[in-house]
Design a protein around this motif. Structure first.
Motif, short mmCIF file in Angstrom:
data_model
loop_
_atom_site.label_atom_id
_atom_site.label_comp_id
_atom_site.label_asym_id
_atom_site.label_seq_id
_atom_site.Cartn_x
_atom_site.Cartn_y
_atom_site.Cartn_z
N MET A 198 72.26 16.74 58.89
CA MET A 198 71.29 15.81 58.29
C MET A 198 71.24 15.98 56.77
N TYR A 237 71.07 15.20 52.69
CA TYR A 237 70.45 14.31 51.72
C TYR A 237 71.50 14.09 50.63
N ILE A 252 69.72 11.57 55.73
CA ILE A 252 68.26 11.35 55.60
C ILE A 252 67.90 10.69 54.27
N GLN A 292 65.48 7.39 54.29
CA GLN A 292 64.07 7.56 54.64
C GLN A 292 63.34 8.45 53.64
N MET A 305 61.79 16.95 53.23
CA MET A 305 63.13 16.88 53.86
C MET A 305 63.19 17.79 55.08
N GLU A 359 61.29 16.09 57.79
CA GLU A 359 62.00 14.90 58.25
C GLU A 359 63.10 15.31 59.23
N ARG A 360 63.80 16.39 58.87
CA ARG A 360 64.87 16.89 59.76
C ARG A 360 64.28 17.35 61.08
N ILE A 383 63.69 14.43 63.35
CA ILE A 383 64.96 13.92 63.89
C ILE A 383 65.47 14.81 65.01
#
Lengths: 273, 286
Positions: free
Chosen positions: A62, A64, A91, A94, A114, A117-118, A121
């Protein structure tokens, strides 16, 4: 550093048994792991592949847009070596969509966002894949609080949570993790040029020796000074351990009733398993 | 006292009980009892809390059984003439709860040992949930004398000493010993146990039968490594580490005679000195 030297063969056997047992007995046969290309997630992925079979492990990458391309390359190399399944979720859209609304956010906020967010997911893929999320936190970062609450800390099972970073390195060599992963400087890779040791201000080798004395041997801080640790360093580490205790616990619950979850309602997690 | 046996076939049931699932564990015990009986086993030993699992916390009360209850009676009847040791949570008539081990023989529960030492430190929390036992009694195992120790009991010298002074031929230690301290060499707990058990066998000139569980509870592994030690401290049988196993061991009780004649440690023991000195120490403190 004999005191931190693991019996890697036995630890591998234990952690493979741990993953197989703790995942299997609650009715799962598959695992998802967030693969950063770093040493912790590489070791965890290798253990999961041995425990569950590579076909039952999904490595999620994932990145960035600022993540190092080497990270993705290293994770991919390891995934191919292990023969596990992989998925790539960039990512960037988003994260950028969110911070377009809060352009003044500093790097800490962005980094934590981040990590979380991971986490969402990983949990979404775990539902889609009928798998459990295997955590990649180690003992050093848990003790120092050098980790994002509800972010990279979040998982169902944590196989390396009782291994110091220097011990994870030993296990990595034992598990034939690629040299490029073992030897690169540890980094959360949240911004360019970030390294753990640069940010913390000390090395893992130093702090693990100190943590081993304070935590495992139960030495009072003063005794560590006799062993040659600098007073400022000892004070700082003791304070980091204390101040981050909240991260290692469930939220504090206001007691109202006669029986409160986790205070006087006490059951094992493996209840009935 | 029954007629003395010479040969005993022991089976160590190094199992992984399911935590807080009494019905499933009873079923597992029944199956292993039937198989052992069919194989001609004389003594089948299960680990500490084999009917319940270890980290019970508030499940302790739900798991508790009376020693004269139906659940144990069913196992004892299934065992018939075979001797069986199984671990359970005992509830007495005052609703006190004990970590207990039942010795069954000839289709009934013949002896119950209640754990004397309840570790309540570090990773252990037994004293919060359980009442300590207060008796160390050897018993007639049907052809030989035996004594039971449950895990932490074996870490206190007085327990094997008191059993030895009651003329035991066999010390039976059952445990839920966690795997920890995994640096190079043996696991910390494993090393200590192996040294202790060999030493007790040698000093009490008895057979030592050790059954430790395996499996995982809340991330804690139990290391197994069950075994039998002879009266010279020698290893007669060993189960693997961290894996379920059934291990059989044939012993000959006449080996005790040889050891005790060659070196009369137990016969020479001076109980009157121990008694007098312990009394002096005890009164000095009182």
């Amino acid at each position: 550093m004999a005191e931190l030297e693991l019996d890697c063969g036995l630890v591998e056997k234990m952690l493979v048994g741990f993953l197989r047992d703790e995942i299997g007995k609650v009715g799962f046969s598959r695992a998802v792991v967030g693969m950063s290309g770093g040493i912790d997630s590489s070791v965890v992925t290798a253990l999961a592949a041995r425990a569950l079979g590579p076909e039952n492990v999904l490595g999620l990458m994932m990145p960035y847009k600022t993540s190092s391309p080497d990270s993705l390359a290293d994770a991919t190399t390891l995934a191919e070596q292990l023969g596990i399944q992989t998925a790539l979720v960039d990512i960037t859209p988003q994260i950028d969509a969110y911070f377009d609304r809060f352009p003044g956010a500093d790097e800490r906020r962005r980094g934590n966002k981040m990590a979380r967010e991971r986490m969402t997911i990983l949990y979404d893929f775990s539902a889609a894949w009928q798998a459990l999320v295997v955590g990649t936190s180690n003992k050093t970062e848990w003790l120092l609080g050098y980790t994002t609450l509800w972010g990279d800390m979040a998982s169902a099972v944590a196989p390396i949570g009782d291994l110091y970073k220097t011990q994870v390195r030993q296990l990595a060599a034992h598990l034939n993790i690629p040299e490029s992963i073992i030897h690169k400087p540890p980094s959360a890779d949240l911004w360019r040029g970030q390294t753990d040791e640069g940010e913390l201000g000390f090395t893992y080798a130093e702090v693990d020796r100190l943590l081993f004395r304070l935590v495992d041997l139960r030495w009072p801080p003063e005794r560590c000074l006799e062993d040659g640790f600098a007073a400022d360093f000892v004070r700082r580490v003791v304070e980091l351990i204390r101040r981050n205790q909240y991260k290692r616990r469930t939220p504090v619950v206001a007691k109202i009733s006669q029986r409160t979850v986790d205070r006087d309602f006490r059951y094992p997690r493996d209840w009935g398993y | 006292m029954s007629e003395r046996r010479t040969k005993v076939r022991i089976r160590l049931a190094q199992i992984a009980p399911r935590l807080g699932d009494l019905a499933r564990n009873l079923d597992l015990h029944s199956q292993l009892i039937a198989a052992a009986r069919a194989d001609g086993v004389d003594l089948l030993v299960f680990p500490e809390l084999s009917l319940t699992g270890y980290y019970l916390r508030d499940l302790v009360a739900d798991m508790a059984l009376p020693a004269d209850g139906r659940e144990l009676a069913v196992l004892a009847e299934a065992a018939g003439p075979m001797r069986v040791v199984a671990g359970f949570v005992e509830r007495d008539s005052q609703a006190r709860l004990y970590c207990a081990a039942a010795f069954m023989a000839d289709a009934a529960v013949r002896h119950v040992h209640r754990k004397l030492y309840l570790p309540t430190y570090g990773m252990f929390d037994e004293g919060r949930y359980l009442t300590p036992g207060d008796a160390v009694r050897a018993f007639d195992a049907g052809g030989w004398r035996a004594g039971l120790m449950i895990c932490e009991d074996a870490w206190h010298l007085s327990v094997p000493l008191l059993l030895s002074r009651q003329g035991v031929d066999m010390l039976i230690a059952v445990s839920c010993s966690p795997a920890r301290g995994i640096t190079v060499g043996r696991m910390a707990g494993q090393a200590a146990w192996e040294d202790m058990l060999a030493t007790y066998a040698r000093l009490t000139q008895s057979f030592v039968v050790f059954c430790n569980r395996v499996g995982w509870e809340d991330g804690v592994a139990f290391w197994g490594g069950s075994g039998v030690w002879g009266p010279g401290g020698e290893v007669l049988a060993r189960a693997p580490i961290l894996e379920e196993a059934l291990v059989d061991c044939h012993i000959d009780l006449r080996d005790l005679d040889s050891a005790r004649i060659a070196s009369p440690l137990v016969a020479d023991e001076r109980d009157e000195v121990t008694w007098r000195e312990l009394e002096r120490i005890f009164r000095g403190r009182a």
